[in-house]
Design an enzyme around this catalytic site. Sequence first.
Site, PDB file in Angstrom:
ATOM      1  N   TYR A 143      -5.576  -9.164 -22.917  1.00  6.00           N
ATOM      2  CA  TYR A 143      -4.714  -9.968 -24.151  1.00  6.00           C
ATOM      3  C   TYR A 143      -5.471 -10.433 -25.183  1.00  6.00           C
ATOM      4  O   TYR A 143      -4.924 -10.714 -26.205  1.00  6.00           O
ATOM      5  CB  TYR A 143      -4.408 -10.946 -23.087  1.00  6.00           C
ATOM      6  CG  TYR A 143      -3.565 -10.888 -21.772  1.00  6.00           C
ATOM      7  CD1 TYR A 143      -2.913  -9.634 -21.816  1.00  6.00           C
ATOM      8  CD2 TYR A 143      -2.806 -11.894 -21.233  1.00  6.00           C
ATOM      9  CE1 TYR A 143      -2.194  -9.414 -20.543  1.00  6.00           C
ATOM     10  CE2 TYR A 143      -2.508 -11.389 -19.835  1.00  6.00           C
ATOM     11  CZ  TYR A 143      -1.815 -10.252 -19.804  1.00  6.00           C
ATOM     12  OH  TYR A 143      -0.918 -10.184 -18.537  1.00  6.00           O
ATOM     13  N   LYS A 192     -10.385  -2.820 -10.805  1.00  6.57           N
ATOM     14  CA  LYS A 192     -10.074  -1.429 -10.481  1.00  6.57           C
ATOM     15  C   LYS A 192     -10.985  -0.382 -11.074  1.00  6.57           C
ATOM     16  O   LYS A 192     -11.244   0.277 -11.886  1.00  6.57           O
ATOM     17  CB  LYS A 192      -8.698  -1.330 -11.576  1.00  6.57           C
ATOM     18  CG  LYS A 192      -8.057   0.167 -11.601  1.00  6.57           C
ATOM     19  CD  LYS A 192      -6.959  -0.004 -10.268  1.00  6.57           C
ATOM     20  CE  LYS A 192      -6.526   1.636 -10.083  1.00  6.57           C
ATOM     21  NZ  LYS A 192      -6.055   2.010  -8.686  1.00  6.57           N
ATOM     22  N   ASP A 224      -4.559  -2.856  -6.887  1.00  8.56           N
ATOM     23  CA  ASP A 224      -3.300  -2.231  -6.186  1.00  8.56           C
ATOM     24  C   ASP A 224      -3.307  -2.560  -4.568  1.00  8.56           C
ATOM     25  O   ASP A 224      -2.165  -2.767  -4.172  1.00  8.56           O
ATOM     26  CB  ASP A 224      -3.011  -0.678  -6.501  1.00  8.56           C
ATOM     27  CG  ASP A 224      -4.358   0.109  -6.502  1.00  8.56           C
ATOM     28  OD1 ASP A 224      -5.377  -0.504  -6.420  1.00  8.56           O
ATOM     29  OD2 ASP A 224      -4.421   1.272  -6.169  1.00  8.56           O
ATOM     30  N   ASP A 248      -2.769 -12.653 -14.064  1.00  9.06           N
ATOM     31  CA  ASP A 248      -1.542 -12.675 -14.381  1.00  9.06           C
ATOM     32  C   ASP A 248      -0.498 -12.472 -13.401  1.00  9.06           C
ATOM     33  O   ASP A 248       0.263 -13.250 -12.947  1.00  9.06           O
ATOM     34  CB  ASP A 248      -1.163 -12.291 -15.929  1.00  9.06           C
ATOM     35  CG  ASP A 248      -0.118 -12.783 -16.595  1.00  9.06           C
ATOM     36  OD1 ASP A 248       0.486 -13.778 -16.033  1.00  9.06           O
ATOM     37  OD2 ASP A 248       0.401 -12.066 -17.631  1.00  9.06           O
ATOM     38  N   ASP A 252       1.020 -14.833  -9.792  1.00  9.87           N
ATOM     39  CA  ASP A 252       2.626 -14.929  -9.753  1.00  9.87           C
ATOM     40  C   ASP A 252       3.204 -14.384  -8.399  1.00  9.87           C
ATOM     41  O   ASP A 252       3.908 -15.165  -7.660  1.00  9.87           O
ATOM     42  CB  ASP A 252       3.312 -14.211 -11.046  1.00  9.87           C
ATOM     43  CG  ASP A 252       3.752 -14.955 -11.941  1.00  9.87           C
ATOM     44  OD1 ASP A 252       3.214 -16.318 -12.265  1.00  9.87           O
ATOM     45  OD2 ASP A 252       4.430 -14.566 -13.024  1.00  9.87           O
TER      46      ASP A 252
END
Length: 359
Positions: A143, A192, A224, A248, A252
Site C-alpha cells: 500500500y 506467502k 490462502d 486488510d 475483515d
Amino acid sequence: MKNYNITLLKGDGIGPEIVNEAVKVLNVVAEKYNFGINYTEADLGGIAIDKTGVPLPEETIIKCKSADAVLLGAVGGPKWDNLAGNIRPEAGLLGIRGALGLFANLRPAVIFKSLKDASPLKDNIIGDNLDIMVVRELTGGIYFGERGREEINGVQSAYDTEKYSVPEIERIARVAFDMAMKRNKKLCSVDKANVLESSRLWRETVTKISKEYPEVELKYMYVDNCAMQLVRNPKQFDVIVTSNIFGDILSDEASMISGSIGMLASASLSEAKSGLYEPIHGSAPDIAGMGIANPLATILSAAMMLRYSLDEPDAAQSIENAVDEVLKFARTPDIYTEGTKKVSCEEMGTLVSEIIKNK
Ligand code: NAD
C-alpha cells in the site's frame, strides 16, 4: 490519583452518539478504579471540512499527539462524497494514522456467547466462544511501495511493489509476540513465503524474534490456507500477525465471523504507548441521529484503550464483562432478537454503566 488525557474525535454520522456513550462508560470505570480522565475534543472528517475546509486540521494533529490515547467515532457521509480524494473525510483518517505513526493495527474477532446466532458459521465450528486477535502491519508493504504505470509498444501496464525492511517486520512481530504473551501464547505468522521474497524475509525475521519469546508457540501459515482455516476451524487461532495487505483482507474475514458490525472494536498503536481506538464500522449515515446506533463497538474500543495505552486492565475487563452481561437481556435494533429488550444507543450506554457500578 492517576490522570489520563484522552482526545475525542467524534467525527460524523453516528460518531458523536456512540462516542458519548463510551465516555459515559469510561467515567464510570474511572470512578470505580480510581483514576481521572481529562477529555479534549477535536475535529476530523466531514465536520472538520465544514468548519475549516480540510479533513485533518493541524490543531487536531497537535491535540492527538499530546494525548495519552485517542478515541475515534467514525468519519464520512454522502454530504462529502463528491469532494476530491485528498480532501474527503477518509483522507483525514489516513492522515491522522500517518501523523501518529500508527504501525500496528489490532483487530479482535470475538463472538460473545449470547450473540452466537449472529455468526454465519455453524455452532460446532465456533464452539463455546471465539476470540482471535489479528495484528496487521499498517504503514508498510504494497500500500506504500513504489507504484506506477508504463506503456511499452502501445501496451499499458501498472505495478505496485511489496517491500518490507527487517526493522519494520521486527517491530510488528514484537507487538504480536507481546500480545500472545498476554493471551494464550499462540502466534500464527501469515505470509506467502512459497512465492514472495518479501514473505521469506518476513518469515526469517519473525523466526529470529521468536527466540526472545520462548514461551510462545509459533507457527506459520500461507495466506490462502489461513483464509480457508478461518472459516473451517477458527478456534485454532489465538494471535495472527501479518502484512498490511494480507491483514486488510484477513481481519475483515475474521471480523465477519462474529456477524455483527456494531460489536467490533479496533486499536492502532505507535512505538510510543499512545494509540488510536475506534470501532471498525463507518459513520452509518442511514441511521445517524435516530438514536438507534449500537455503541458497543466504541465502548469495547474504549476498553482496548484502557488495556493497551493506559495500563488499566481491570477497568478494561470490567467493561468487557458488562458488555457480555448486557447482551443477555438488552439489544440495540441491529442485533435484536426476540426475548430481549430493544434499547436505544443511549439506553445501552446507561445499562453498561449501571452493570459496572453494581458489580
Ligand atoms: P457503515 O459501517 O457506516 O454502515 C454499514 C451498515 O451497517 C449500515 O447499514 C449501517 O447502518 C450499519 N451499521 C454500522 N455501524 C453500526 C452501528 N454501530 N449500529 C448499528 N448499525 C450500524 O459502512 P458504509 O455504509 O459503507 O459507510 C458509511 C460511511 O462511513 C462512508 O462515508 C464511509 O466512507 C465511512 N466509513 C468510515 C469508516 C471509519 O471512519 N473508520 C469506516 C468505514 C466506512
